[in-house]
Design an enzyme around this catalytic site. Structure first.
Site, mmCIF file in Angstrom:
data_model
loop_
_atom_site.group_PDB
_atom_site.id
_atom_site.type_symbol
_atom_site.label_atom_id
_atom_site.label_comp_id
_atom_site.label_asym_id
_atom_site.label_seq_id
_atom_site.Cartn_x
_atom_site.Cartn_y
_atom_site.Cartn_z
ATOM 1 N N GLU B 50 32.748 45.287 36.665
ATOM 2 C CA GLU B 50 31.780 46.354 37.376
ATOM 3 C C GLU B 50 32.208 47.283 38.172
ATOM 4 O OE1 GLU B 50 31.459 42.937 36.734
ATOM 5 O OE2 GLU B 50 29.616 42.573 35.933
ATOM 6 N N PHE B 112 20.094 30.675 40.156
ATOM 7 C CA PHE B 112 21.350 31.100 39.488
ATOM 8 C C PHE B 112 21.705 32.598 39.534
ATOM 9 C CE2 PHE B 112 23.561 31.969 35.361
ATOM 10 C CZ PHE B 112 24.747 31.284 35.742
ATOM 11 N N GLN B 113 22.808 32.857 39.868
ATOM 12 C CA GLN B 113 23.118 34.444 39.930
ATOM 13 C C GLN B 113 22.310 35.009 40.837
ATOM 14 O OE1 GLN B 113 23.972 35.784 35.715
ATOM 15 N NE2 GLN B 113 26.056 35.021 36.055
ATOM 16 N N LYS B 162 13.962 40.469 37.249
ATOM 17 C CA LYS B 162 13.774 40.306 36.105
ATOM 18 C C LYS B 162 12.235 40.404 35.575
ATOM 19 C CE LYS B 162 15.149 37.727 31.969
ATOM 20 N NZ LYS B 162 16.210 37.233 31.353
ATOM 21 N N MET B 478 53.462 52.632 50.121
ATOM 22 C CA MET B 478 53.113 53.121 51.396
ATOM 23 C C MET B 478 53.261 52.176 52.230
ATOM 24 S SD MET B 478 52.295 55.748 52.966
ATOM 25 C CE MET B 478 51.390 57.118 52.152
HETATM 26 C C1 LIG Z 1 41.963 47.479 47.532
HETATM 27 C C2 LIG Z 1 43.266 47.833 48.549
HETATM 28 N N1 LIG Z 1 44.006 46.941 49.040
HETATM 29 C C3 LIG Z 1 44.960 47.146 50.091
HETATM 30 C C4 LIG Z 1 45.194 48.298 50.237
HETATM 31 C C5 LIG Z 1 46.382 48.794 51.349
HETATM 32 N N2 LIG Z 1 47.331 49.639 50.571
HETATM 33 C C6 LIG Z 1 47.341 50.844 50.719
HETATM 34 S S1 LIG Z 1 48.706 51.607 49.960
HETATM 35 C C7 LIG Z 1 49.200 50.192 49.448
HETATM 36 C C8 LIG Z 1 50.092 50.222 48.408
HETATM 37 C C9 LIG Z 1 49.999 50.960 47.200
HETATM 38 O O1 LIG Z 1 51.140 50.778 46.320
HETATM 39 P P1 LIG Z 1 51.263 51.495 44.929
HETATM 40 O O2 LIG Z 1 50.024 51.485 44.196
HETATM 41 O O3 LIG Z 1 52.207 50.589 44.340
HETATM 42 O O4 LIG Z 1 51.472 52.959 45.417
HETATM 43 P P2 LIG Z 1 52.920 53.590 46.153
HETATM 44 O O5 LIG Z 1 52.292 53.566 47.710
HETATM 45 O O6 LIG Z 1 54.017 52.707 45.741
HETATM 46 O O7 LIG Z 1 52.711 54.868 45.545
HETATM 47 C C10 LIG Z 1 48.293 49.292 50.034
HETATM 48 C C11 LIG Z 1 48.396 47.729 49.608
HETATM 49 C C12 LIG Z 1 44.376 49.483 49.952
HETATM 50 N N3 LIG Z 1 44.511 50.786 50.205
HETATM 51 N N4 LIG Z 1 43.418 49.183 48.780
#
Ligand SMILES: Cc1ncc(C[n+]2csc(CCOP(=O)(O)OP(=O)(O)O)c2C)c(N)n1
Lengths: 158, 564
Positions: B50, B112-113, B162, B478
């Protein structure tokens, strides 16, 4: 600075949590909040007392206005208003303090609405200062419980 | 004639012109699915999760300007939508999410749900509804679409028990929406607009600062016209990319944390900012007390709460950007003042050109590891800047923002406000559904792509030829970059040694897989992937040590950029 904000809202379920959720979610502070139906049963009025600097209060007013369930927002602060609060105070009434309690009730034009063997319940309406003053004077006698409604306010005239 | 709630639901969507629904069935919405069976007007795409469904509706909306629709069941179906809804909320995307709910009499009984999805999504929707009676269904659906798509757009959730679906009522879709508490203001105040122009013309170092509002309001051509009349340089936020042509000589590129040197220098040294459809968020302003110290600020936005929220504003204008920009253009177009002004501010443009030439965006692609910047540049060249780009979150997102130039609105789709990893692939699918003829590319990271990879199955099932280019650095790049810069290189939990073999993964899903491991292979592999018939994953092994520069450390002023 403290502000009293009057908010007309749709009288439907969930509106209170939309408004209170807005305050908690954005870190705005609520000192008191009252809600009740207006003359028009589809509309309720909330009176909210809040505090914050000008920028925060501006945001509060705008954010309230942005809620779809909010019909109108008026900041009553600074306007000519009448504001009132109701308080119920349960106070000790021992033989040696009864007379003092009655005297204060009289001076403040309050009412005794319940009498038990060792305590009275006092009802009073007034503005906040008056209520605070009564509470201060009753404290040494022994207050068991205080219930306040929070402020309601209405603009004067018109 | 009376109809069942489920039939009313489908009929209302038809009458509102909905042609696509992204959804996932379950017990509470079986009746809707029954009504949809063999419906020829509404195309239903079965998603695989979803969250993916909501991002698809979001990508569909961002790419087309139409309102996206998602349909899910109660409980877990509904809670799975929350991240998608919050993503759309932060970026003001018009979508309507319909969730099933347990029968009204069971609400509150931990049935439920059952999940209180109206309560859960209250803070991340523009508005939401629980329909209590079948007779309200058509009106509420009409209102939901109206609220989602007007004013400052945003997600609306409609929860449908529902028994409301099985009950029956007359079908009546109101022609107009009447809501006592909702009256978006479209017209900018003429006097304020005049004041704004007067203030602008008095100054010497103006900057136009444009946000996502430019795209949402479809006013990017007006923005270009206005900027060119007065010769004012334009910087955009991440959300504003494409709102002003990235190749225009007046373009400063993006500003903020990973903005260009010239954009951040310009905003820090200007004497007036005209902000349009932007909200001065912390990733843009850096340290707020030192943001644009010498500048007067004119701020135009349809949402009054955006104005004066983060920075004090000298001239606020609440209104639709289209209306306000038209009024502004009318005041200056063809005037002598405009010509004089263009000349007067030429030294300012020269200064900016100098910043650009001394500190351009830069990286070096040697013979060694593939640089992610190089990959994005190659994507730009091969697609001739003509693709719809979606992104995941992280370095991939910032490189996609910096090294691809967006000349047109609705071609850069990215989760800006919430920064949701896992957004890019489903958003690309939604965009592809809206724009069947276009090339849609998700620029991804190996971390993010694994958050909604299951939607590859959706792309394959419906033959939606989206392309996923993974900048595969084997790390959460990042986050690792922050650890490198601010935590002494202690890479705590940011290595992804167990990255799957994306080529074989693509093939397992029935998509095509491609890989490049050396710089020389990149152009060819990209070309092959883009030319492939259906959806494709293009796995590019990139340098884990690559960093996104410039970078303004969180909480620092914009002029304190870390450069390469
Ligand atoms: C759902 C979610 N969880 C955690 C983060 C924190 N976060 C920001 S950038 C990142 C790393 C992303 O890694 P990747 O997709 O491999 O991209 P890269 O930076 O290596 O290009 C994380 C964990 C986020 N933005 N979104």
């Amino acid at each position: 600075m403290r502000h009293t904000i009057s908010v007309l809202v749709e009288n439907e379920f969930g509106v209170l949590s939309r408004v209170s959720g807005l305050f908690s979610g954005r870190g705005f502070n609520i000192e008191s909040l009252t809600v009740a139906e207006t003359l028009d049963p589809t509309v309720s009025r909330m009176t909210i007392v809040t505090s914050g600097n000008d920028q925060i209060v501006e945001q509060i007013l705008k954010q309230l206005n942005k809620l779809v369930a909010v019909i109108k927002v008026v900041n009553l602060t600074g306007a000519e208003t009448v504001d009132r609060e109701l308080v119920l105070i349960k106070v000790n009434a021992e033989p040696e303090t009864k007379a003092e309690v009655l005297r204060l009730v009289d001076i403040f034009r309050a009412k005794i609405v319940d009498v038990a063997p060792r305590c009275y319940t006092i009802e009073m309406t007034g503005d906040e200062e008056k209520i605070n003053a009564l509470i201060q004077l009753l404290k040494p006698i022994g207050i068991r419980e205080v219930v306040r409604t929070g402020r309601v306010a209405i603009a004067r005239g018109m | 004639m009376k109809m069942t709630g489920a039939d009313i639901f489908v009929r209302a969507l038809e009458d509102l012109g909905v042609d696509v629904v992204f959804g996932y069935p379950g017990g509470a919405v079986l009746n809707i699915y029954d009504s949809l069976f063999q419906n020829t007007k509404i195309r239903h795409l079965l998603v695989r999760h979803e969250q993916g469904g909501v991002h698809m509706a979001d990508g569909y909306a961002r790419a087309s300007g139409k309102t996206g629709v998602c349909l899910v069941t109660s409980g877990p179906g509904a809670t799975n939508t929350v991240t998608g809804i919050a993503t759309a909320y932060m970026d003001s995307v018009p979508i309507v999410v319909f969730s099933g709910q347990v029968p009204t009499l069971m609400i509150g009984n931990d049935a439920f749900q059952e999940a209180d999805i109206v309560g859960i999504t209250r803070p991340c929707t523009k508005h939401n509804y629980l329909i209590k009676q079948t007779k309200d269904m058509a009106r509420i659906i009409k209102e939901a679409f109206y609220i989602a798509s007007t004013g400052r757009p945003g997600p609306v959730l409609v929860d449908i028990p529902k028994d409301v679906l099985t009950g029956s009522a007359e079908y009546h879709l109101p022609k107009e929406v009447k809501l006592r508490g909702y009256h978006p203001n479209y017209e900018g105040h003429q006097k304020q607009v005049e004041n704004a122009i007067r203030m602008l013309l008095e100054k010497e170092r103006p900057v136009l600062y444009a946000g996502g509002g430019i795209i949402l309001s479809d006013s990017s051509s007006l923005l270009s016209e206005f900027a060119r009349i007065l010769g004012i340089p334009v910087t955009t936020t991440l959300m504003g990319l494409g709102g002003f042509p990235g190749t225009d000589p007046l373009s400063l590129g993006m500003l903020g944390m990973h903005g260009t040197f010239r954009a951040n220098m310009a905003i820090s040294h200007c004497d007036v900012i005209l902000g349009v459809g932007a909200r001065f968020d912390d990733r843009v302003t850096g340290k707020i007390d030192e943001f644009a110290p010498g500048a007067k600020i004119i701020h135009v936005d349809i949402d009054p709460t955006s104005i004066q929220k983060n920075v004090p504003v000298n001239i606020p204008i609440v209104g639709d950007l289209k209306d306000v920009l038209r009024k502004m253009i009318k005041l200056v177009k063809g005037t002598k003042e405009a010509a004089k002004y263009r000349k007067k501010i030429a030294p300012w443009r020269d200064q900016i050109a100098q910043w650009k030439s001394t500190h351009p965006l830069a990286y070096k692609q040697g013979k060694g590891r593939i640089k992610p910047q190089y990959v994005v540049e190659q994507i730009y060249q091969i697609t001739k800047g003509d693709a719809i780009i979606t992104t995941e979150v992280g370095q991939n997102q910032m490189f996609a923002a910096q090294y691809y130039l967006y000349d047109r609105p609705r071609t850069f789709l990215s989760s800006g406000g919430l920064g949701t990893m896992g957004y890019g692939l489903p958003a690309a699918i939604g965009a592809q559904v809206a724009m069947p003829g276009r090339l849609v590319v998700d620029i991804a990271g190996d971390g993010s792509i694994q958050m909604n990879i299951q939607e590859l199955a959706t792309a394959v099932q419906y033959r939606l030829p989206v392309k996923v280019v993974i900048l595969n650095n084997g790390t959460l790049g990042m986050v690792r970059q922050w650890q490198e810069l601010f935590f002494q290189g202690k890479y705590s939990q940011t290595c992804l040694p167990q990255v799957p073999d994306f080529v074989r993964l693509a093939e397992a899903y029935g998509a095509a897989g491609f890989r490049a491991t050396k710089p020389g292979e990149v152009p060819q592999v990209l070309r092959e992937g883009f030319a492939a018939d259906g959806p494709a994953i293009i796995d590019i092994l990139t340098d884990p040590d690559a960093m996104v520069y410039p970078m303004v450390p969180a909480g620092a002023p914009l002029t304190k950029m870390l450069l390469v």
